[in-house]
Design a protein around this motif. Structure first.
Motif, PDB file in Angstrom:
ATOM      1  N   SER A 285       0.848  -1.185   0.000  1.00 65.69           N
ATOM      2  CA  SER A 285       0.000   0.000   0.000  1.00 65.69           C
ATOM      3  C   SER A 285       0.889   1.243   0.000  1.00 65.69           C
ATOM      4  CB  SER A 285      -0.899   0.015   1.242  1.00 65.69           C
ATOM      5  OG  SER A 285      -1.800  -1.070   1.223  1.00 65.69           O
ATOM      6  N   TYR A 286       0.354   2.326  -0.558  1.00 69.28           N
ATOM      7  CA  TYR A 286       1.058   3.606  -0.573  1.00 69.28           C
ATOM      8  C   TYR A 286       0.370   4.517   0.428  1.00 69.28           C
ATOM      9  CZ  TYR A 286       3.515   2.143  -4.810  1.00 69.28           C
ATOM     10  OH  TYR A 286       4.310   1.465  -5.698  1.00 69.28           O
ATOM     11  N   VAL A 287       1.035   4.737   1.557  1.00 71.14           N
ATOM     12  CA  VAL A 287       0.449   5.498   2.653  1.00 71.14           C
ATOM     13  C   VAL A 287       1.434   6.572   3.085  1.00 71.14           C
ATOM     14  CG1 VAL A 287      -0.610   5.373   4.941  1.00 71.14           C
ATOM     15  CG2 VAL A 287      -0.688   3.372   3.435  1.00 71.14           C
ATOM     16  N   GLY A 288       0.981   7.834   3.171  1.00 71.01           N
ATOM     17  CA  GLY A 288       1.870   8.879   3.648  1.00 71.01           C
ATOM     18  C   GLY A 288       1.536  10.236   3.059  1.00 71.01           C
ATOM     19  N   GLU A 289       2.489  11.135   3.138  1.00 63.86           N
ATOM     20  CA  GLU A 289       2.302  12.479   2.626  1.00 63.86           C
ATOM     21  C   GLU A 289       2.195  12.463   1.094  1.00 63.86           C
ATOM     22  OE1 GLU A 289       1.880  15.064   4.599  1.00 63.86           O
ATOM     23  OE2 GLU A 289       2.141  13.778   6.362  1.00 63.86           O
ATOM     24  N   PRO A 290       1.346  13.285   0.514  1.00 64.87           N
ATOM     25  CA  PRO A 290       1.120  13.235  -0.939  1.00 64.87           C
ATOM     26  C   PRO A 290       2.383  13.381  -1.774  1.00 64.87           C
ATOM     27  CG  PRO A 290      -0.594  14.526   0.112  1.00 64.87           C
ATOM     28  CD  PRO A 290       0.407  14.219   1.183  1.00 64.87           C
ATOM     29  N   ASP A 291       3.289  14.282  -1.412  1.00 67.74           N
ATOM     30  CA  ASP A 291       4.490  14.479  -2.219  1.00 67.74           C
ATOM     31  C   ASP A 291       5.328  13.204  -2.292  1.00 67.74           C
ATOM     32  OD1 ASP A 291       3.711  17.047  -2.647  1.00 67.74           O
ATOM     33  OD2 ASP A 291       5.123  17.960  -1.232  1.00 67.74           O
ATOM     34  N   GLU A 296       6.889   7.896  -5.116  1.00 67.74           N
ATOM     35  CA  GLU A 296       6.910   6.436  -5.077  1.00 67.74           C
ATOM     36  C   GLU A 296       6.109   5.841  -6.238  1.00 67.74           C
ATOM     37  OE1 GLU A 296       5.545   5.214  -1.266  1.00 67.74           O
ATOM     38  OE2 GLU A 296       7.338   5.922  -0.213  1.00 67.74           O
ATOM     39  N   LEU A 297       4.955   6.412  -6.534  1.00 66.28           N
ATOM     40  CA  LEU A 297       4.152   5.899  -7.637  1.00 66.28           C
ATOM     41  C   LEU A 297       4.817   6.159  -8.985  1.00 66.28           C
ATOM     42  CD1 LEU A 297       0.604   6.857  -6.368  1.00 66.28           C
ATOM     43  CD2 LEU A 297       1.357   4.542  -6.940  1.00 66.28           C
ATOM     44  N   ALA A 298       5.511   7.273  -9.102  1.00 64.94           N
ATOM     45  CA  ALA A 298       6.227   7.562 -10.344  1.00 64.94           C
ATOM     46  C   ALA A 298       7.353   6.567 -10.578  1.00 64.94           C
ATOM     47  CB  ALA A 298       6.772   8.989 -10.312  1.00 64.94           C
ATOM     48  N   ALA A 299       7.841   5.947  -9.500  1.00 63.67           N
ATOM     49  CA  ALA A 299       8.902   4.945  -9.609  1.00 63.67           C
ATOM     50  C   ALA A 299       8.356   3.517  -9.705  1.00 63.67           C
ATOM     51  CB  ALA A 299       9.842   5.053  -8.406  1.00 63.67           C
ATOM     52  N   LEU A 326      -9.995  10.879  -3.039  1.00 60.32           N
ATOM     53  CA  LEU A 326      -9.818  10.905  -4.490  1.00 60.32           C
ATOM     54  C   LEU A 326      -9.421  12.292  -4.983  1.00 60.32           C
ATOM     55  CD1 LEU A 326     -12.861   8.700  -5.559  1.00 60.32           C
ATOM     56  CD2 LEU A 326     -10.454   8.018  -5.477  1.00 60.32           C
ATOM     57  N   GLY A 327      -9.989  13.319  -4.364  1.00 58.91           N
ATOM     58  CA  GLY A 327      -9.618  14.681  -4.738  1.00 58.91           C
ATOM     59  C   GLY A 327      -8.161  14.983  -4.439  1.00 58.91           C
ATOM     60  N   THR A 328      -7.667  14.484  -3.301  1.00 58.37           N
ATOM     61  CA  THR A 328      -6.263  14.686  -2.949  1.00 58.37           C
ATOM     62  C   THR A 328      -5.350  13.999  -3.952  1.00 58.37           C
ATOM     63  OG1 THR A 328      -6.791  14.847  -0.586  1.00 58.37           O
ATOM     64  CG2 THR A 328      -4.522  14.312  -1.171  1.00 58.37           C
ATOM     65  N   VAL A 329      -5.695  12.772  -4.320  1.00 61.79           N
ATOM     66  CA  VAL A 329      -4.890  12.062  -5.311  1.00 61.79           C
ATOM     67  C   VAL A 329      -4.897  12.812  -6.640  1.00 61.79           C
ATOM     68  CG1 VAL A 329      -4.678   9.949  -6.652  1.00 61.79           C
ATOM     69  CG2 VAL A 329      -5.222   9.808  -4.221  1.00 61.79           C
ATOM     70  N   ALA A 330      -6.087  13.244  -7.067  1.00 64.61           N
ATOM     71  CA  ALA A 330      -6.198  13.933  -8.349  1.00 64.61           C
ATOM     72  C   ALA A 330      -5.399  15.227  -8.376  1.00 64.61           C
ATOM     73  CB  ALA A 330      -7.670  14.212  -8.656  1.00 64.61           C
ATOM     74  N   GLN A 331      -5.395  15.951  -7.268  1.00 65.57           N
ATOM     75  CA  GLN A 331      -4.755  17.264  -7.247  1.00 65.57           C
ATOM     76  C   GLN A 331      -3.267  17.200  -6.964  1.00 65.57           C
ATOM     77  OE1 GLN A 331      -6.697  20.037  -4.631  1.00 65.57           O
ATOM     78  NE2 GLN A 331      -5.303  21.714  -5.116  1.00 65.57           N
ATOM     79  N   HIS A 332      -2.869  16.297  -6.058  1.00 67.09           N
ATOM     80  CA  HIS A 332      -1.494  16.359  -5.541  1.00 67.09           C
ATOM     81  C   HIS A 332      -0.611  15.184  -5.932  1.00 67.09           C
ATOM     82  CE1 HIS A 332      -2.511  19.841  -3.106  1.00 67.09           C
ATOM     83  NE2 HIS A 332      -3.574  19.187  -2.632  1.00 67.09           N
ATOM     84  N   ILE A 333      -1.164  14.100  -6.435  1.00 68.68           N
ATOM     85  CA  ILE A 333      -0.368  12.907  -6.718  1.00 68.68           C
ATOM     86  C   ILE A 333      -0.404  12.548  -8.195  1.00 68.68           C
ATOM     87  CG2 ILE A 333      -0.100  10.437  -6.244  1.00 68.68           C
ATOM     88  CD1 ILE A 333      -1.257  10.970  -3.443  1.00 68.68           C
ATOM     89  N   ALA A 334      -1.593  12.502  -8.781  1.00 65.58           N
ATOM     90  CA  ALA A 334      -1.739  12.042 -10.158  1.00 65.58           C
ATOM     91  C   ALA A 334      -0.966  12.872 -11.182  1.00 65.58           C
ATOM     92  CB  ALA A 334      -3.220  11.988 -10.529  1.00 65.58           C
ATOM     93  N   PRO A 335      -0.820  14.209 -11.019  1.00 66.81           N
ATOM     94  CA  PRO A 335      -0.035  14.952 -12.023  1.00 66.81           C
ATOM     95  C   PRO A 335       1.385  14.455 -12.191  1.00 66.81           C
ATOM     96  CG  PRO A 335      -1.381  16.454 -10.731  1.00 66.81           C
ATOM     97  CD  PRO A 335      -1.494  15.114 -10.062  1.00 66.81           C
ATOM     98  N   ALA A 336       1.959  13.886 -11.133  1.00 67.51           N
ATOM     99  CA  ALA A 336       3.304  13.348 -11.236  1.00 67.51           C
ATOM    100  C   ALA A 336       3.368  12.116 -12.132  1.00 67.51           C
ATOM    101  CB  ALA A 336       3.845  12.986  -9.843  1.00 67.51           C
ATOM    102  N   LEU A 337       2.211  11.509 -12.406  1.00 61.73           N
ATOM    103  CA  LEU A 337       2.148  10.339 -13.289  1.00 61.73           C
ATOM    104  C   LEU A 337       1.816  10.737 -14.719  1.00 61.73           C
ATOM    105  CD1 LEU A 337       0.071   8.024 -10.902  1.00 61.73           C
ATOM    106  CD2 LEU A 337       2.554   8.332 -11.011  1.00 61.73           C
TER     107      LEU A 337
END
Length: 344
Positions: A285-291, A296-299, A326-337
């Motif tokens: 699982s990926y758990v922690g601060e969005p940055d 980690e997901l980009a890797a 889901l909003g947090t992922v969309a705004q702060h995590i998904a752009p890195a992918l």
């Protein structure tokens, strides 16, 4: 990453802290979360199908209701256990749902996973033929289902009641294009190759029923590569899609810390176990601060190899909480992918 959606297991029950205590609440909240996900800009609302358990079990009424409340988002399953299905009735239900949605159904199917009921499919009236395994029966049901949704004739016409028609009649309704939106839930490299040869998209989760000693994401990336190689060798005319599932739990406030801080270390690495006598590798699982999660997901090599990411959600925490997640992922995590929210 072209598309991001959520995958709900549709759990319900009276446990402490549950916001989803009844089957009715699970269904209605599934609809509302899909509407919220579309508003956020996500691309898909997918639901696990699991029999004899307090989870979603009959997907087509739910998906049809979501289709009527949304305009753009994909609706789908991850996955339907084909051991339990009447192929022709399922073809009618799937086509009707796809027509209601305007061609947005993405149907994940599979041989199925361990169920609470011993030989549960036999309670539905489906028993393997002599010499067949459960997996063989699931694939036989799949072949009949895919034939039916293609529009091919499957039942001999009676000219007395078919307007004089002869030959084989197709099931109705028929939804053109649905046959290219069937996904096979593959738990191994071998089954991924088979899915490609059959012309089905690949749906790969956080569990593979094999272990070669390499990290889960590398094994899954190899599975995806073998699938794409087999697809090209088979010469299919349309482009395949590949999805992976991940548990992504960003911590941004005290509520998140209360729920997830304890699992940040416990679930931060792959696990190896035994499923149906086979060694299986479970993804972390990926758990922690969005940055940090974005890095980690980009890797994650399998995430990078797929075109669709399905985020498993803790659905019993309710619609508001999961919409926030889901909003947090969309705004702060998904752009890195490389993903951008859909518009309109």
């Amino acid at each position: 990453m072209e598309r991001i959606g959520f995958l709900s297991f549709g759990h319900w029950g009276p446990g402490q802290g549950s916001h989803t205590r009844t089957a009715g609440q699970a269904l209605l909240q599934g609809i509302e979360l899909a509407v919220a996900a579309e508003d956020i800009g996500l691309d898909g609302a997918f639901f696990r199908v699991h029999h004899f358990a307090r989870q979603q079990a009959s997907p087509f009424p739910l998906l049809s209701a979501i289709a009527a409340r949304t305009a753009r988002i994909d609706i789908g399953t991850g996955v339907i256990d084909m051991r339990y299905e009447n192929p022709l009735y399922m073809a009618e239900e799937a086509a009707a749902t796809d027509l209601i949605s305007g061609g947005r159904l993405q149907l994940g199917i599979s041989r199925g996973s361990p169920e609470p009921a011993r030989q549960g499919a036999s309670a539905f009236g489906y028993v393997p033929r002599d010499g067949e395994t459960d997996a063989d029966m699931a694939r036989r049901h799949t072949e009949a289902f895919r034939t039916a949704i293609s529009g091919a004739g499957v039942a001999e016409a009676d000219p007395r009641y078919a307007g004089g028609a002869t030959g084989l009649l197709p099931v109705q309704p028929h939804s053109p294009g649905l046959q290219e939106r069937i996904w096979w839930g593959a738990g191994s490299r071998k089954t991924a190759i088979w899915a490609a040869e059959q012309g089905m998209n690949l749906m790969s989760s956080t569990l593979l029923t094999e272990d070669t000693g390499v990290p889960f994401h590398e094994l899954q990336a190899e599975q995806i590569r073998l699938f794409r190689d087999a697809w090209q060798a088979a010469g299919h005319s349309h482009r395949p899609r590949v999805s992976v599932s991940r548990s992504v739990l960003p911590i941004v406030d005290d509520e998140d810390r209360r729920y997830f801080a304890g699992s940040a270390l416990r679930d931060s690495r792959d696990q190896v176990g035994i499923i149906d006598g086979l060694t299986a590798r479970f993804g972390k699982s990926y758990v922690g601060e969005p940055d940090r999660l974005a890095e980690e997901l980009a890797a994650d090599t399998a995430v990078q190899a797929a075109d669709t990411l399905l985020l498993t959600v803790p659905n019993q925490l309710g619609v508001d909480f999961n919409a926030k997640l889901l909003g947090t992922v969309a705004q702060h995590i998904a752009p890195a992918l490389g993903w951008a929210p859909a518009k309109g």
